[in-house]
Design a protein around this motif. Structure first.
Motif, short mmCIF file in Angstrom:
data_model
loop_
_atom_site.label_atom_id
_atom_site.label_comp_id
_atom_site.label_asym_id
_atom_site.label_seq_id
_atom_site.Cartn_x
_atom_site.Cartn_y
_atom_site.Cartn_z
N LEU A 40 -18.05 29.56 55.17
CA LEU A 40 -17.40 29.89 53.90
C LEU A 40 -17.46 28.71 52.92
CD1 LEU A 40 -14.26 31.72 55.29
CD2 LEU A 40 -16.06 32.76 53.89
N ARG A 41 -17.23 27.54 53.40
CA ARG A 41 -17.17 26.35 52.56
C ARG A 41 -18.55 25.87 52.12
NH1 ARG A 41 -15.24 21.37 55.72
NH2 ARG A 41 -17.41 21.54 56.34
N ASP A 42 -19.51 25.87 53.05
CA ASP A 42 -20.77 25.16 52.82
C ASP A 42 -21.99 26.04 52.61
OD1 ASP A 42 -19.25 22.87 53.37
OD2 ASP A 42 -19.81 22.90 55.50
N ASP A 43 -22.00 27.23 53.17
CA ASP A 43 -23.26 27.99 53.24
C ASP A 43 -23.28 29.28 52.44
OD1 ASP A 43 -24.38 26.09 55.02
OD2 ASP A 43 -23.30 27.01 56.68
N ILE A 44 -22.17 29.97 52.35
CA ILE A 44 -22.15 31.26 51.65
C ILE A 44 -22.12 30.98 50.16
CG2 ILE A 44 -20.88 33.40 51.31
CD1 ILE A 44 -19.87 33.05 54.24
N LYS A 45 -23.07 31.59 49.47
CA LYS A 45 -23.26 31.32 48.04
C LYS A 45 -23.12 32.58 47.20
CE LYS A 45 -24.53 27.07 49.03
NZ LYS A 45 -23.45 26.17 49.26
N LEU A 46 -22.99 32.36 45.91
CA LEU A 46 -22.93 33.45 44.93
C LEU A 46 -24.13 34.37 45.10
CD1 LEU A 46 -21.19 34.29 42.45
CD2 LEU A 46 -22.80 32.99 41.05
N ASP A 47 -23.88 35.66 45.08
CA ASP A 47 -24.88 36.73 45.18
C ASP A 47 -25.41 36.96 46.60
OD1 ASP A 47 -24.70 37.42 42.48
OD2 ASP A 47 -26.19 35.91 41.93
N ASP A 48 -24.93 36.22 47.60
CA ASP A 48 -25.31 36.53 48.97
C ASP A 48 -24.81 37.94 49.30
OD1 ASP A 48 -26.44 34.03 49.30
OD2 ASP A 48 -24.95 33.32 50.75
N LYS A 49 -25.53 38.61 50.19
CA LYS A 49 -25.17 39.96 50.62
C LYS A 49 -24.39 39.90 51.92
CE LYS A 49 -27.49 42.31 47.50
NZ LYS A 49 -26.94 43.31 46.63
N VAL A 50 -23.45 40.84 52.08
CA VAL A 50 -22.54 40.85 53.23
C VAL A 50 -22.46 42.25 53.81
CG1 VAL A 50 -20.13 40.52 53.92
CG2 VAL A 50 -21.15 39.00 52.20
N PHE A 51 -22.68 42.37 55.11
CA PHE A 51 -22.32 43.60 55.81
C PHE A 51 -20.84 43.51 56.13
CE2 PHE A 51 -26.80 43.99 57.68
CZ PHE A 51 -27.13 45.11 56.92
N ILE A 52 -20.11 44.58 55.85
CA ILE A 52 -18.71 44.69 56.27
C ILE A 52 -18.72 45.43 57.60
CG2 ILE A 52 -16.40 45.54 55.71
CD1 ILE A 52 -17.44 43.30 53.82
N TYR A 53 -18.24 44.74 58.64
CA TYR A 53 -18.31 45.23 60.01
C TYR A 53 -16.90 45.52 60.50
CZ TYR A 53 -19.45 45.00 65.03
OH TYR A 53 -19.61 45.26 66.37
N HIS A 54 -16.66 46.76 60.89
CA HIS A 54 -15.35 47.14 61.42
C HIS A 54 -15.30 46.86 62.92
CE1 HIS A 54 -14.40 50.21 57.97
NE2 HIS A 54 -14.37 48.96 57.58
N SER A 55 -14.28 46.12 63.35
CA SER A 55 -14.12 45.80 64.77
C SER A 55 -12.74 46.24 65.25
CB SER A 55 -14.32 44.30 65.00
OG SER A 55 -13.30 43.56 64.39
N SER A 56 -12.56 46.22 66.55
CA SER A 56 -11.26 46.58 67.17
C SER A 56 -10.76 47.92 66.67
CB SER A 56 -10.22 45.48 66.91
OG SER A 56 -10.65 44.26 67.44
N CYS A 57 -11.64 48.91 66.70
CA CYS A 57 -11.28 50.24 66.21
C CYS A 57 -12.11 51.28 66.95
CB CYS A 57 -11.52 50.33 64.71
SG CYS A 57 -13.24 50.06 64.21
N LYS A 58 -11.91 52.55 66.63
CA LYS A 58 -12.64 53.63 67.28
C LYS A 58 -14.13 53.58 66.97
CE LYS A 58 -12.60 58.63 67.87
NZ LYS A 58 -12.03 59.90 67.42
N GLU A 59 -14.47 53.36 65.70
CA GLU A 59 -15.87 53.31 65.29
C GLU A 59 -16.26 51.87 64.95
OE1 GLU A 59 -17.64 57.01 63.16
OE2 GLU A 59 -15.75 56.53 62.16
N VAL A 60 -16.63 51.09 65.95
CA VAL A 60 -17.03 49.70 65.77
C VAL A 60 -18.45 49.68 65.22
CG1 VAL A 60 -17.53 47.55 66.97
CG2 VAL A 60 -15.51 48.87 67.58
#
Length: 157
Positions: A40-60
């Motif tokens: 978060l501090r050093d590597d993730i930059k403006l306009d990078d793409k992110v998958f939102i991953y659901h965990s600890s749930c029925k549909e992981v």
């Protein structure tokens, strides 16, 4: 541009929650792991793409996509004694914890399940398919991103 996977528990914060926020934007806060913090501090930059991953749930699995709209900056929850993410050892002059802001880009018609991700022969280095990997934020190679994105888009509802 780089690619990332951010894990979240959907009953705490889901892809739908992100989509419903003002401007469909939200700070990604509360991360309290040093390796994830360094991303978060050093590597993730403006306009990078992110998958939102659901965990600890029925549909992981991968539920949708977001984009980084503000690069790493101090996570203010660490300074708030009322927050569950309060860190009494952190100080505004030398913050321990960082966050980024993400903006909703889209929700897949169906979650791309972890079982399908694990069965993909070219997805072998992604943290979620490795035993013992519990990081909430992890890098995704461009090749992995393309394969996972195509699989999620082409998944049958």
């Amino acid at each position: 541009m780089a690619y990332w996977l951010f894990k979240t528990e959907p009953d705490a914060f889901s892809i739908d929650d992100l989509a419903s926020r003002p401007g469909q934007t939200e700070p990604w806060d509360g991360v309290r792991n040093y390796q994830a913090r360094n991303f978060l501090r050093d590597d993730i930059k403006l306009d990078d793409k992110v998958f939102i991953y659901h965990s600890s749930c029925k549909e992981v699995g991968i539920a949708g996509v977001a984009k980084v709209v503000k690069a790493g900056y101090p996570d203010t929850t660490q300074f708030d004694p009322e927050s569950k993410y309060f860190d009494p050892k952190s100080h505004p002059d030398n913050p321990r914890w960082f966050r980024v802001d993400v903006k909703f880009e889209g929700k897949f018609s169906k979650v791309l399940p972890l079982s399908v991700i694990k069965s993909m022969p070219d997805i072998t280095e992604l943290g979620v398919v490795k035993k013992g990997s519990r990081l909430s934020i992890m890098p995704v190679s461009e090749c992995e991103w393309q394969l996972l994105y195509a699989s999620a888009v082409n998944a049958k509802s």
